[in-house]
Write a protein that holds these residues in place. Structure first.
Motif, PDB file in Angstrom:
ATOM      1  N   UNK A 143       8.818  -7.710 -15.120  1.00 14.00           N
ATOM      2  CA  UNK A 143       9.901  -6.926 -14.541  1.00 14.00           C
ATOM      3  C   UNK A 143      10.769  -6.365 -15.671  1.00 14.00           C
ATOM      4  N   UNK A 144      10.260  -5.367 -16.386  1.00 17.93           N
ATOM      5  CA  UNK A 144      11.013  -4.820 -17.523  1.00 17.93           C
ATOM      6  C   UNK A 144      12.387  -4.316 -17.088  1.00 17.93           C
ATOM      7  N   UNK A 145      13.346  -4.392 -18.012  1.00 17.74           N
ATOM      8  CA  UNK A 145      14.713  -3.982 -17.693  1.00 17.74           C
ATOM      9  C   UNK A 145      15.149  -2.774 -18.510  1.00 17.74           C
ATOM     10  N   UNK A 146      14.202  -2.123 -19.209  1.00 13.74           N
ATOM     11  CA  UNK A 146      14.540  -0.919 -19.968  1.00 13.74           C
ATOM     12  C   UNK A 146      13.305  -0.027 -20.059  1.00 13.74           C
ATOM     13  N   UNK A 147      13.504   1.257 -20.371  1.00 19.93           N
ATOM     14  CA  UNK A 147      12.367   2.185 -20.446  1.00 19.93           C
ATOM     15  C   UNK A 147      11.319   1.794 -21.482  1.00 19.93           C
ATOM     16  N   UNK A 148      11.727   1.187 -22.569  1.00 21.81           N
ATOM     17  CA  UNK A 148      10.744   0.724 -23.556  1.00 21.81           C
ATOM     18  C   UNK A 148       9.758  -0.245 -22.903  1.00 21.81           C
ATOM     19  N   UNK A 149      10.280  -1.269 -22.233  1.00 23.30           N
ATOM     20  CA  UNK A 149       9.421  -2.229 -21.554  1.00 23.30           C
ATOM     21  C   UNK A 149       8.589  -1.587 -20.460  1.00 23.30           C
ATOM     22  N   UNK A 150       9.207  -0.651 -19.711  1.00 22.54           N
ATOM     23  CA  UNK A 150       8.455   0.065 -18.678  1.00 22.54           C
ATOM     24  C   UNK A 150       7.262   0.793 -19.282  1.00 22.54           C
ATOM     25  N   UNK A 151       7.480   1.466 -20.416  1.00 27.69           N
ATOM     26  CA  UNK A 151       6.410   2.270 -21.017  1.00 27.69           C
ATOM     27  C   UNK A 151       5.265   1.395 -21.502  1.00 27.69           C
ATOM     28  N   UNK A 152       5.570   0.241 -22.060  1.00 25.71           N
ATOM     29  CA  UNK A 152       4.520  -0.649 -22.534  1.00 25.71           C
ATOM     30  C   UNK A 152       3.735  -1.256 -21.374  1.00 25.71           C
ATOM     31  N   UNK A 153       4.437  -1.625 -20.315  1.00 26.80           N
ATOM     32  CA  UNK A 153       3.745  -2.172 -19.153  1.00 26.80           C
ATOM     33  C   UNK A 153       2.875  -1.111 -18.494  1.00 26.80           C
ATOM     34  N   UNK A 154       3.342   0.142 -18.485  1.00 29.24           N
ATOM     35  CA  UNK A 154       2.545   1.234 -17.920  1.00 29.24           C
ATOM     36  C   UNK A 154       1.215   1.365 -18.659  1.00 29.24           C
ATOM     37  N   UNK A 155       1.236   1.225 -19.981  1.00 28.84           N
ATOM     38  CA  UNK A 155      -0.011   1.307 -20.742  1.00 28.84           C
ATOM     39  C   UNK A 155      -0.912   0.116 -20.420  1.00 28.84           C
ATOM     40  N   UNK A 156      -0.333  -1.063 -20.239  1.00 29.76           N
ATOM     41  CA  UNK A 156      -1.152  -2.207 -19.865  1.00 29.76           C
ATOM     42  C   UNK A 156      -1.890  -1.937 -18.551  1.00 29.76           C
ATOM     43  N   UNK A 157      -1.191  -1.352 -17.570  1.00 33.60           N
ATOM     44  CA  UNK A 157      -1.844  -0.999 -16.308  1.00 33.60           C
ATOM     45  C   UNK A 157      -2.903   0.076 -16.532  1.00 33.60           C
ATOM     46  N   UNK A 158      -2.603   1.027 -17.413  1.00 31.13           N
ATOM     47  CA  UNK A 158      -3.559   2.081 -17.733  1.00 31.13           C
ATOM     48  C   UNK A 158      -4.849   1.473 -18.292  1.00 31.13           C
ATOM     49  N   UNK A 159      -4.706   0.503 -19.181  1.00 28.10           N
ATOM     50  CA  UNK A 159      -5.870  -0.139 -19.769  1.00 28.10           C
ATOM     51  C   UNK A 159      -6.675  -0.899 -18.724  1.00 28.10           C
TER      52      UNK A 159
END
Length: 339
Positions: A143-159
């Protein structure tokens, strides 16, 4: 691709002129592998890698990527290039979605075109957000709390999606607090601006700063300051090297935490730096930063089990001693150049 084939091929290191990337390039070379670097030099340094390894260009430039991939035909891609300042991400989220997500998508599609199906991704503990339990394992809610964390989690889902749809196998390595420098003092952190505690503390010791700021003294920890899990940059790189072999031997997609499993408070880091440097290190207390979790400590048993990873430099004083060698070298070079 089997390990024997990997030994004959290249490893593409995206962001290889940066802090962790340059250490990875050195480790690959020291282990008989052939690193090839892509970097736009926005935050990296040309002198951190050998000239023949470097291709300067933008990750989002598909034509540039295709040319490099066609020329070098890497066995695997390691992705270290990202915007990574949490505060900046809240002010300019578009930069983080473009740099960290859109450009990674361009990279993955270029890899698919060239039949490259092994990928190692620099992720972050920021994907977890505020912890509900410590130490934090891979099964902890994201549950990221900032755009940086959101962007990294988005790539994890992409992978994850690319693994299912296209057979692209990856290892996402979630860093906690990267720290330290190469033990021989030849590589280290050169961020501008610098935001990490250990180099900031050492810049006080070398005379570059008058004091170190301690953000918050009432965090509900034993001494009131935030606790973090610091991991030596060489240990981070050794995990990448093991992940490279793991994928080459057919390993499946993984998300793994990288940390020592031991937390040190800001005050403990300052006290350790006083021991290592012999400097009094004046401290100025400041208000706590918004969204700063009191404790972030990793559970890294999965990385140890899957990769056989064992950190070699877990001791805080060792991490500081290596970083201090680098900071002293930087101070000497500035003195010689009159900077």
């Amino acid at each position: 691709m089997a390990s024997t084939e990997l030994d004959r091929g290249a490893v593409l290191v995206v962001g290889g002129c940066g802090y962790i990337g340059s250490h990875m390039v050195r480790m690959l070379r020291d282990n008989g592998l052939r690193p090839v670097v892509i970097d736009n030099l926005a935050t990296g340094y040309r002198d951190a890698v050998l000239p023949e390894e470097l291709h300067v260009g933008e990750l989002g430039d598909a034509a540039f990527l295709r040319k490099v991939l066609a020329e070098t035909r890497p066995a695997c891609v390691m992705h270290f290039a990202a915007a990574s300042l949490v505060g900046e991400s809240t002010q300019d989220p578009g930069k983080y979605w473009r740099n960290n997500v859109v450009q990674t998508l361009v990279l993955l599609d270029a890899m698919r075109e060239h039949g490259i199906a092994e990928f190692i991704f620099s992720s972050t503990a920021a994907v977890f957000g505020n912890p509900v339990e410590v130490p934090i394992s891979e099964s902890h809610p994201c549950r990221p709390i900032n755009p940086y964390g959101h962007s990294k989690l988005a790539v994890e889902y992409m992978l994850e999606d690319y693994a299912h749809a296209h057979g692209l196998r990856s290892v996402a390595l979630r860093y906690f607090n990267a720290a330290g420098a190469h033990p021989d003092g030849s590589l280290g952190e050169r961020h501008d601006p610098e935001t990490h505690l250990i180099p900031l503390v050492l810049q006080v010791a070398s005379g570059r700063r008058p004091f170190i700021s301690r953000f918050g003294t009432d965090h509900g920890t034993p001494d009131g300051s935030c606790i973090r899990d610091y991991i030596h940059v060489q240990d981070l790189c050794s995990a990448h090297l093991l992940a490279l072999r793991y994928l080459a031997d057919g390993g499946a997609t993984q998300r793994l935490n990288l940390g020592n499993g031991t937390g040190y408070s800001v005050t403990q880091v300052i006290e350790a730096a006083r021991r290592v440097t012999g400097h009094p290190l004046p401290v100025q207390d400041a208000p706590p930063r918004a969204g700063d979790p009191p404790v972030l400590v990793a559970e890294s048993a999965h990385a140890r089990k899957v990769l056989g990873w064992v950190p070699q430099h877990p001791d805080l004083d060792t991490i500081l001693a290596h970083a201090w060698q680098w900071e002293q070298r930087q101070a000497q070079e500035r003195a010689r150049s009159g900077g």
